[in-house]
Design a protein around this motif. Structure first.
Motif, short mmCIF file in Angstrom:
data_model
loop_
_atom_site.label_atom_id
_atom_site.label_comp_id
_atom_site.label_asym_id
_atom_site.label_seq_id
_atom_site.Cartn_x
_atom_site.Cartn_y
_atom_site.Cartn_z
N VAL A 1 -9.35 -4.64 42.46
CA VAL A 1 -9.55 -3.30 43.01
C VAL A 1 -8.21 -2.65 43.33
CG1 VAL A 1 -10.43 -2.04 45.02
CG2 VAL A 1 -11.88 -3.69 43.84
N LEU A 2 -7.21 -3.46 43.68
CA LEU A 2 -5.88 -2.94 43.98
C LEU A 2 -5.00 -2.83 42.75
CD1 LEU A 2 -5.15 -4.91 47.28
CD2 LEU A 2 -5.95 -2.55 47.05
N PHE A 3 -5.49 -3.28 41.60
CA PHE A 3 -4.74 -3.22 40.35
C PHE A 3 -4.61 -1.76 39.93
CE2 PHE A 3 -4.63 -4.36 35.60
CZ PHE A 3 -3.29 -4.74 35.65
N ALA A 4 -3.39 -1.26 39.82
CA ALA A 4 -3.15 0.16 39.58
C ALA A 4 -3.88 0.71 38.35
CB ALA A 4 -1.65 0.42 39.47
N PRO A 5 -3.88 0.00 37.20
CA PRO A 5 -4.63 0.54 36.04
C PRO A 5 -6.11 0.72 36.31
CG PRO A 5 -3.06 -1.12 35.31
CD PRO A 5 -3.07 -1.16 36.82
N PHE A 6 -6.72 -0.20 37.08
CA PHE A 6 -8.13 -0.05 37.42
C PHE A 6 -8.35 1.20 38.25
CE2 PHE A 6 -11.27 -0.76 40.84
CZ PHE A 6 -12.44 -0.74 40.08
N LEU B 1 -13.54 -3.73 29.68
CA LEU B 1 -13.39 -5.03 30.34
C LEU B 1 -14.73 -5.76 30.37
CD1 LEU B 1 -11.75 -7.08 32.04
CD2 LEU B 1 -12.36 -5.71 34.06
N LEU B 2 -15.80 -5.05 30.68
CA LEU B 2 -17.13 -5.66 30.74
C LEU B 2 -17.55 -6.20 29.38
CD1 LEU B 2 -19.64 -6.24 32.45
CD2 LEU B 2 -20.46 -3.93 31.89
N ILE B 3 -17.25 -5.45 28.32
CA ILE B 3 -17.59 -5.90 26.96
C ILE B 3 -16.82 -7.17 26.61
CG2 ILE B 3 -17.32 -5.32 24.51
CD1 ILE B 3 -17.94 -2.40 25.29
N LEU B 4 -15.52 -7.18 26.88
CA LEU B 4 -14.69 -8.35 26.55
C LEU B 4 -15.12 -9.57 27.36
CD1 LEU B 4 -11.19 -6.63 26.35
CD2 LEU B 4 -12.52 -7.55 24.44
N LEU B 5 -15.44 -9.37 28.63
CA LEU B 5 -15.89 -10.49 29.46
C LEU B 5 -17.21 -11.04 28.94
CD1 LEU B 5 -15.76 -12.29 32.00
CD2 LEU B 5 -16.95 -10.44 33.23
N GLY B 6 -18.16 -10.16 28.61
CA GLY B 6 -19.44 -10.62 28.09
C GLY B 6 -19.28 -11.41 26.81
N ALA B 7 -18.41 -10.92 25.91
CA ALA B 7 -18.18 -11.63 24.66
C ALA B 7 -17.57 -13.00 24.92
CB ALA B 7 -17.26 -10.81 23.76
N LEU C 1 -7.11 -7.71 33.27
CA LEU C 1 -7.70 -8.49 34.37
C LEU C 1 -8.43 -9.72 33.85
CD1 LEU C 1 -9.03 -5.61 36.64
CD2 LEU C 1 -7.17 -7.20 37.17
N LEU C 2 -8.94 -9.67 32.61
CA LEU C 2 -9.61 -10.85 32.05
C LEU C 2 -8.60 -11.94 31.67
CD1 LEU C 2 -12.01 -12.44 31.12
CD2 LEU C 2 -12.07 -11.09 29.01
N PRO C 3 -7.57 -11.66 30.85
CA PRO C 3 -6.61 -12.74 30.58
C PRO C 3 -5.90 -13.24 31.81
CG PRO C 3 -5.85 -10.65 29.67
CD PRO C 3 -7.28 -10.46 30.06
N PHE C 4 -5.63 -12.38 32.78
CA PHE C 4 -5.02 -12.85 34.03
C PHE C 4 -5.92 -13.88 34.70
CE2 PHE C 4 -2.38 -8.73 34.84
CZ PHE C 4 -1.59 -9.05 33.75
N LEU C 5 -7.22 -13.59 34.75
CA LEU C 5 -8.17 -14.52 35.35
C LEU C 5 -8.21 -15.83 34.57
CD1 LEU C 5 -10.58 -15.26 37.23
CD2 LEU C 5 -12.06 -14.18 35.52
N VAL D 1 2.49 -13.40 34.80
CA VAL D 1 1.23 -12.73 35.16
C VAL D 1 1.38 -12.00 36.48
CG1 VAL D 1 -1.15 -13.13 35.91
CG2 VAL D 1 -0.30 -14.22 33.83
N LEU D 2 1.99 -12.66 37.46
CA LEU D 2 2.16 -12.06 38.78
C LEU D 2 3.10 -10.86 38.73
CD1 LEU D 2 2.41 -15.28 41.00
CD2 LEU D 2 0.43 -13.80 40.63
N ILE D 3 4.14 -10.94 37.90
CA ILE D 3 5.06 -9.81 37.76
C ILE D 3 4.34 -8.63 37.11
CG2 ILE D 3 7.13 -8.99 36.59
CD1 ILE D 3 8.32 -11.75 36.92
N CYS D 4 3.57 -8.90 36.05
CA CYS D 4 2.81 -7.83 35.38
C CYS D 4 1.88 -7.14 36.37
CB CYS D 4 2.00 -8.40 34.22
SG CYS D 4 2.96 -8.81 32.75
N PHE D 5 1.22 -7.94 37.19
CA PHE D 5 0.30 -7.38 38.17
C PHE D 5 1.05 -6.55 39.21
CE2 PHE D 5 -2.18 -7.25 42.00
CZ PHE D 5 -3.48 -7.06 41.55
N GLY D 6 2.13 -7.10 39.71
CA GLY D 6 2.86 -6.42 40.77
C GLY D 6 3.53 -5.13 40.33
N LEU D 7 3.99 -5.07 39.10
CA LEU D 7 4.70 -3.89 38.60
C LEU D 7 3.78 -2.87 37.93
CD1 LEU D 7 7.99 -5.34 37.04
CD2 LEU D 7 7.69 -4.21 39.25
N SER D 8 2.48 -3.17 37.86
CA SER D 8 1.56 -2.34 37.08
C SER D 8 1.57 -0.88 37.52
CB SER D 8 0.14 -2.90 37.16
OG SER D 8 -0.33 -2.90 38.50
#
Length: 434
Positions: free
Chosen positions: A164-169, A183-189, A353-357, A381-388
């Motif tokens: 929820v705090l992820f800037a792109p979201f 994201l929902l489609i990729l997760l379901g697949a 958010l899916l590959p990070f998970l 992964v943490l850097i990508c998230f933090g700088l997003s």
């Protein structure tokens, strides 16, 4: 994990959920974010003055497309002059905004057909409903992860809160985008593949056809892994969409293909924000903005070939779909999708958010201690998230898209883990990676 075992695990998980309770408060965090955006974002506050951006963000493009198809001028869906006039008609959209901006119709006609129910609502109402649907879609993401990905159950609150705090979201919600649905489609697949139901996984993955360029990398990679059932499911859904458009919207399908044929210089369109483009093409064009266009195109082709080779190394031969190795392979496919896409704005980084998970959940303490590459991957992964939230600002100042550099590095390290994964698979009696 066989389908029967997956069903058994699902039944066990359901029993556990009933005993401990689904964390509805946690899954409600995206709804809370949507409520805050509704009350505080200028994109959802009506004003009596001329707006610089449309009410509800970019969703105006979807609503106008659905409205055109619902009216008597459906044949003008891809007529720029007609659509531009509708987008800026206060009698139609309910507000005034700058006539210097315009949203071209760039999606297949079947996508706008699916949204026609929203055209029956006034635009302000439809845009707010879209915001709610996006938030609910992310709550569904959290529910699916919690139920069908047990490894995440102990830290589901941390994952949802971080997401929820992820800037792109947040940008996706504010701008009325559809990144959460991707994201929902990729997760379901992925979850269906993990349960070794590749045909159903392909059916779900085929829904990504409204943004066809985002399905090419994963689709071709799964073909290279000889996942014929997955490919058949995806082709069936895409074929059904295309057949519908061809039979019932024949003229529009031709107009859409004409739009696609003119996309080769899309990045040079007036108003295109290169600092918010995260694909190789966008990043290279930004860095070499003062060079001739042909130089950027050649550089992009060379780098794309290197990314394809790296992805080939990361994917390799077929592996057990429910293994940690496949989780990292699927992550590599999504990362390569971002890099190889002809157009990829920041809000669509939500799909990371899916590959990070998957990457974080398949990192155990033993691997962390023994393998330097495992530690580097987690740090990336943490850097990508933090700088997003700062990627665009950094790119605008330096003319270097840091997100692209980080994702290329992450893909390289994921490919470097393949040898170790292969040894684990072979020790488990799986197919050799050679």
């Amino acid at each position: 994990m066989t389908p029967a075992e997956c069903e058994q695990n699902s039944a066990t998980a359901t029993g556990q959920l009933q005993s401990v309770g689904v964390p509805w408060m946690t899954l409600g965090l995206p709804i809370l974010a949507a409520v805050l955006i509704f009350f505080f974002s200028p994109n959802f506050r009506a004003t009596g003055t001329l707006r610089t951006a449309p009410l509800g963000g970019d969703f105006l493009q979807e609503w106008i497309g659905a409205t055109v198809l619902s009216g008597e001028q459906a044949s003008k869906l891809y007529d720029r002059q007609y659509v531009d006039a509708l987008q800026h008609d206060p009698q139609v959209v309910g507000f005034d905004w700058s006539e210097t901006s315009y949203f071209p119709m760039v999606y297949p006609p079947f996508y706008y057909s699916l949204l026609r129910p929203l055209a029956g609502l006034e635009y302000p109402t439809a845009s707010r409903l879209w915001l709610v649907l996006s938030a609910v879609a992310f709550s569904m993401v959290g529910w699916l992860v919690y139920r069908f990905y047990p490894a995440s159950r102990d830290y589901i609150f941390a994952y949802i809160l971080a997401a929820v705090l992820f800037a792109p979201f947040l940008n996706s919600l504010v701008m009325g985008q559809k990144s959460v649905f991707l994201l929902l489609i990729l997760l379901g697949a992925y979850l269906l593949l993990r349960c070794q139901r590749p045909f159903l996984g392909g059916l779900v993955f085929g829904l990504i056809a409204f943004k066809p360029h985002l399905g090419l990398v994963i689709g071709l990679a799964m073909l290279a892994k000889r996942q014929w059932s997955f490919a058949a499911g995806a082709v069936l859904v895409v074929g059904a969409f295309v057949a519908y458009s061809w039979l019932f919207q024949g003229g529009l399908w031709g107009d859409y293909l004409n739009v696609v044929s003119q996309m080769d210089n899309y990045l040079q369109t007036q108003g295109y924000q290169l600092e918010d483009a995260h694909s190789l093409w966008g990043a290279v064009t930004l860095t070499f903005h003062s060079q001739p266009l042909w130089f950027s195109k050649i550089s992009t082709i060379v780098l794309s070939l290197l990314v394809v080779c790296t992805l080939w190394r990361a994917v390799g031969e077929a592996v057990a779909l429910n293994s940690d190795a496949f989780a990292r392979q699927f992550s590599a496919m999504i990362i390569a999708t971002v890099l190889l896409s002809p157009h990829f704005y920041g809000y669509d980084l939500t799909i990371l958010l899916l590959p990070f998970l998957l990457i974080l959940s398949t990192t155990n303490l033993e691997r962390w201690r023994k393998m330097r590459s495992e530690r580097v991957i987690v740090i990336l992964v943490l850097i990508c998230f933090g700088l997003s939230g700062a990627f665009s600002e950094i790119a605008g100042f330096t003319y270097v898209q840091s997100s692209t550099m980080l994702l290329i590095t992450l893909l390289l390290f994921l490919a470097g883990l393949r040898s170790e994964d292969c040894r684990v698979i072979e020790q488990a009696g799986g197919n050799s990676c050679d």
